[in-house]
Design a protein around this motif. Sequence first.
Motif, PDB file in Angstrom:
ATOM      1  N   MET A   1      -3.909  16.941 -25.359  1.00  0.00           N
ATOM      2  CA  MET A   1      -4.166  16.266 -24.117  1.00  0.00           C
ATOM      3  C   MET A   1      -3.857  14.785 -24.284  1.00  0.00           C
ATOM      4  SD  MET A   1      -7.493  16.273 -21.656  1.00  0.00           S
ATOM      5  CE  MET A   1      -8.719  15.777 -22.815  1.00  0.00           C
ATOM      6  N   ASP A   2      -3.294  14.214 -23.262  1.00  0.00           N
ATOM      7  CA  ASP A   2      -2.953  12.806 -23.230  1.00  0.00           C
ATOM      8  C   ASP A   2      -4.236  11.970 -23.182  1.00  0.00           C
ATOM      9  OD1 ASP A   2      -1.734  10.371 -22.811  1.00  0.00           O
ATOM     10  OD2 ASP A   2      -1.174  10.800 -20.740  1.00  0.00           O
ATOM     11  N   LEU A   3      -4.331  10.960 -24.063  1.00  0.00           N
ATOM     12  CA  LEU A   3      -5.552  10.134 -24.114  1.00  0.00           C
ATOM     13  C   LEU A   3      -5.792   9.377 -22.817  1.00  0.00           C
ATOM     14  CD1 LEU A   3      -5.519   8.721 -27.736  1.00  0.00           C
ATOM     15  CD2 LEU A   3      -7.108  10.350 -26.749  1.00  0.00           C
ATOM     16  N   ALA A   4      -4.715   8.870 -22.212  1.00  0.00           N
ATOM     17  CA  ALA A   4      -4.874   8.131 -20.958  1.00  0.00           C
ATOM     18  C   ALA A   4      -5.437   9.037 -19.867  1.00  0.00           C
ATOM     19  CB  ALA A   4      -3.542   7.529 -20.524  1.00  0.00           C
ATOM     20  N   THR A   5      -4.976  10.280 -19.822  1.00  0.00           N
ATOM     21  CA  THR A   5      -5.486  11.239 -18.842  1.00  0.00           C
ATOM     22  C   THR A   5      -6.946  11.563 -19.126  1.00  0.00           C
ATOM     23  OG1 THR A   5      -3.285  12.206 -18.631  1.00  0.00           O
ATOM     24  CG2 THR A   5      -5.112  13.503 -17.813  1.00  0.00           C
ATOM     25  N   SER A   6      -7.272  11.739 -20.392  1.00  0.00           N
ATOM     26  CA  SER A   6      -8.654  12.018 -20.775  1.00  0.00           C
ATOM     27  C   SER A   6      -9.573  10.867 -20.372  1.00  0.00           C
ATOM     28  CB  SER A   6      -8.728  12.255 -22.279  1.00  0.00           C
ATOM     29  OG  SER A   6     -10.051  12.431 -22.687  1.00  0.00           O
ATOM     30  N   MET A   7      -9.098   9.656 -20.572  1.00  0.00           N
ATOM     31  CA  MET A   7      -9.897   8.490 -20.185  1.00  0.00           C
ATOM     32  C   MET A   7     -10.041   8.401 -18.667  1.00  0.00           C
ATOM     33  SD  MET A   7      -8.503   5.780 -22.994  1.00  0.00           S
ATOM     34  CE  MET A   7      -9.594   4.449 -22.546  1.00  0.00           C
ATOM     35  N   ALA A   8      -8.988   8.756 -17.940  1.00  0.00           N
ATOM     36  CA  ALA A   8      -9.042   8.738 -16.473  1.00  0.00           C
ATOM     37  C   ALA A   8     -10.037   9.778 -15.960  1.00  0.00           C
ATOM     38  CB  ALA A   8      -7.657   8.985 -15.895  1.00  0.00           C
ATOM     39  N   VAL A   9     -10.082  10.942 -16.610  1.00  0.00           N
ATOM     40  CA  VAL A   9     -11.038  11.987 -16.221  1.00  0.00           C
ATOM     41  C   VAL A   9     -12.467  11.498 -16.460  1.00  0.00           C
ATOM     42  CG1 VAL A   9     -11.900  14.289 -16.815  1.00  0.00           C
ATOM     43  CG2 VAL A   9      -9.448  13.914 -16.542  1.00  0.00           C
ATOM     44  N   ALA A  10     -12.711  10.878 -17.607  1.00  0.00           N
ATOM     45  CA  ALA A  10     -14.055  10.356 -17.910  1.00  0.00           C
ATOM     46  C   ALA A  10     -14.438   9.252 -16.924  1.00  0.00           C
ATOM     47  CB  ALA A  10     -14.111   9.836 -19.341  1.00  0.00           C
TER      48      ALA A  10
ATOM     49  N   TYR B   1     -15.434   8.735 -23.164  1.00  0.00           N
ATOM     50  CA  TYR B   1     -14.522   7.605 -22.950  1.00  0.00           C
ATOM     51  C   TYR B   1     -14.412   6.764 -24.227  1.00  0.00           C
ATOM     52  CZ  TYR B   1     -12.296   3.785 -20.367  1.00  0.00           C
ATOM     53  OH  TYR B   1     -11.420   2.844 -19.922  1.00  0.00           O
ATOM     54  N   GLU B   2     -15.558   6.487 -24.847  1.00  0.00           N
ATOM     55  CA  GLU B   2     -15.573   5.696 -26.085  1.00  0.00           C
ATOM     56  C   GLU B   2     -14.848   6.415 -27.224  1.00  0.00           C
ATOM     57  OE1 GLU B   2     -19.719   4.962 -26.714  1.00  0.00           O
ATOM     58  OE2 GLU B   2     -19.763   3.287 -25.295  1.00  0.00           O
ATOM     59  N   ALA B   3     -14.977   7.740 -27.295  1.00  0.00           N
ATOM     60  CA  ALA B   3     -14.278   8.504 -28.334  1.00  0.00           C
ATOM     61  C   ALA B   3     -12.770   8.377 -28.158  1.00  0.00           C
ATOM     62  CB  ALA B   3     -14.699   9.963 -28.297  1.00  0.00           C
ATOM     63  N   ASP B   4     -12.318   8.427 -26.914  1.00  0.00           N
ATOM     64  CA  ASP B   4     -10.890   8.259 -26.644  1.00  0.00           C
ATOM     65  C   ASP B   4     -10.422   6.863 -27.037  1.00  0.00           C
ATOM     66  OD1 ASP B   4     -10.653  10.825 -25.694  1.00  0.00           O
ATOM     67  OD2 ASP B   4     -10.915  10.255 -23.591  1.00  0.00           O
ATOM     68  N   LEU B   5     -11.244   5.855 -26.764  1.00  0.00           N
ATOM     69  CA  LEU B   5     -10.891   4.484 -27.169  1.00  0.00           C
ATOM     70  C   LEU B   5     -10.787   4.363 -28.682  1.00  0.00           C
ATOM     71  CD1 LEU B   5     -13.011   2.146 -24.851  1.00  0.00           C
ATOM     72  CD2 LEU B   5     -10.526   2.350 -24.937  1.00  0.00           C
ATOM     73  N   THR B   6     -11.691   5.009 -29.393  1.00  0.00           N
ATOM     74  CA  THR B   6     -11.674   4.974 -30.852  1.00  0.00           C
ATOM     75  C   THR B   6     -10.400   5.625 -31.390  1.00  0.00           C
ATOM     76  OG1 THR B   6     -14.089   5.023 -30.924  1.00  0.00           O
ATOM     77  CG2 THR B   6     -12.930   5.663 -32.939  1.00  0.00           C
ATOM     78  N   VAL B   7     -10.012   6.742 -30.810  1.00  0.00           N
ATOM     79  CA  VAL B   7      -8.784   7.418 -31.232  1.00  0.00           C
ATOM     80  C   VAL B   7      -7.576   6.521 -30.971  1.00  0.00           C
ATOM     81  CG1 VAL B   7      -7.237   9.360 -30.731  1.00  0.00           C
ATOM     82  CG2 VAL B   7      -9.688   9.747 -30.990  1.00  0.00           C
ATOM     83  N   MET B   8      -7.568   5.853 -29.814  1.00  0.00           N
ATOM     84  CA  MET B   8      -6.454   4.953 -29.506  1.00  0.00           C
ATOM     85  C   MET B   8      -6.381   3.791 -30.490  1.00  0.00           C
ATOM     86  SD  MET B   8      -6.346   4.794 -25.369  1.00  0.00           S
ATOM     87  CE  MET B   8      -4.695   4.157 -25.205  1.00  0.00           C
ATOM     88  N   GLU B   9      -7.521   3.225 -30.824  1.00  0.00           N
ATOM     89  CA  GLU B   9      -7.553   2.114 -31.785  1.00  0.00           C
ATOM     90  C   GLU B   9      -7.090   2.569 -33.163  1.00  0.00           C
ATOM     91  OE1 GLU B   9      -8.092  -1.184 -31.490  1.00  0.00           O
ATOM     92  OE2 GLU B   9      -8.113  -0.844 -29.325  1.00  0.00           O
ATOM     93  N   SER B  10      -7.513   3.753 -33.580  1.00  0.00           N
ATOM     94  CA  SER B  10      -7.090   4.292 -34.885  1.00  0.00           C
ATOM     95  C   SER B  10      -5.590   4.535 -34.900  1.00  0.00           C
ATOM     96  CB  SER B  10      -7.825   5.593 -35.197  1.00  0.00           C
ATOM     97  OG  SER B  10      -9.198   5.356 -35.325  1.00  0.00           O
TER      98      SER B  10
END
Length: 129
Positions: free
Chosen positions: A1-10, A106-115
């Motif tokens: 799943m796309d992280l941006a989409t996951s963040m938009a859903v959250a 949302y925070e988990a997705d941000l952490t994955v993006m930062e990593s």
Amino acid sequence: MDLATSMAVAASRMRVITENIANSNSTAKAPGGEPYRRKIATMQSDFDREMGATMVQSGEPVADTSDFRKQYEPGNPLADKSGYVMLPNVNPLVEIMDMREAQRSYEADLTVMESSKSMLARTIDLLKK
């Protein structure tokens, strides 16, 4: 799943929850009317053949069909014959717990993006040498 989409859903889920909390103590606009009805955020999953993955996106919020709360206020102009005023079917504690869950997602997705960003920067540094 796309992280941006996951963040938009959250984020969409958090907007619905925020609306529920904001209207948790509202009453009907007119005597005999219904107060605000709690909304439930929904998600839809579709299989993307090109990517070979299941994609998730926000769906339309659905109305919660549970009963409204009643509060005894015989002097209120919106009260029924028995003196009860109908209040929204929103439980602020449930909404806060749902908000925490959406926030953590949302925070988990941000952490994955930062990593990912950090690993990409390290890879670029290694290729420079």
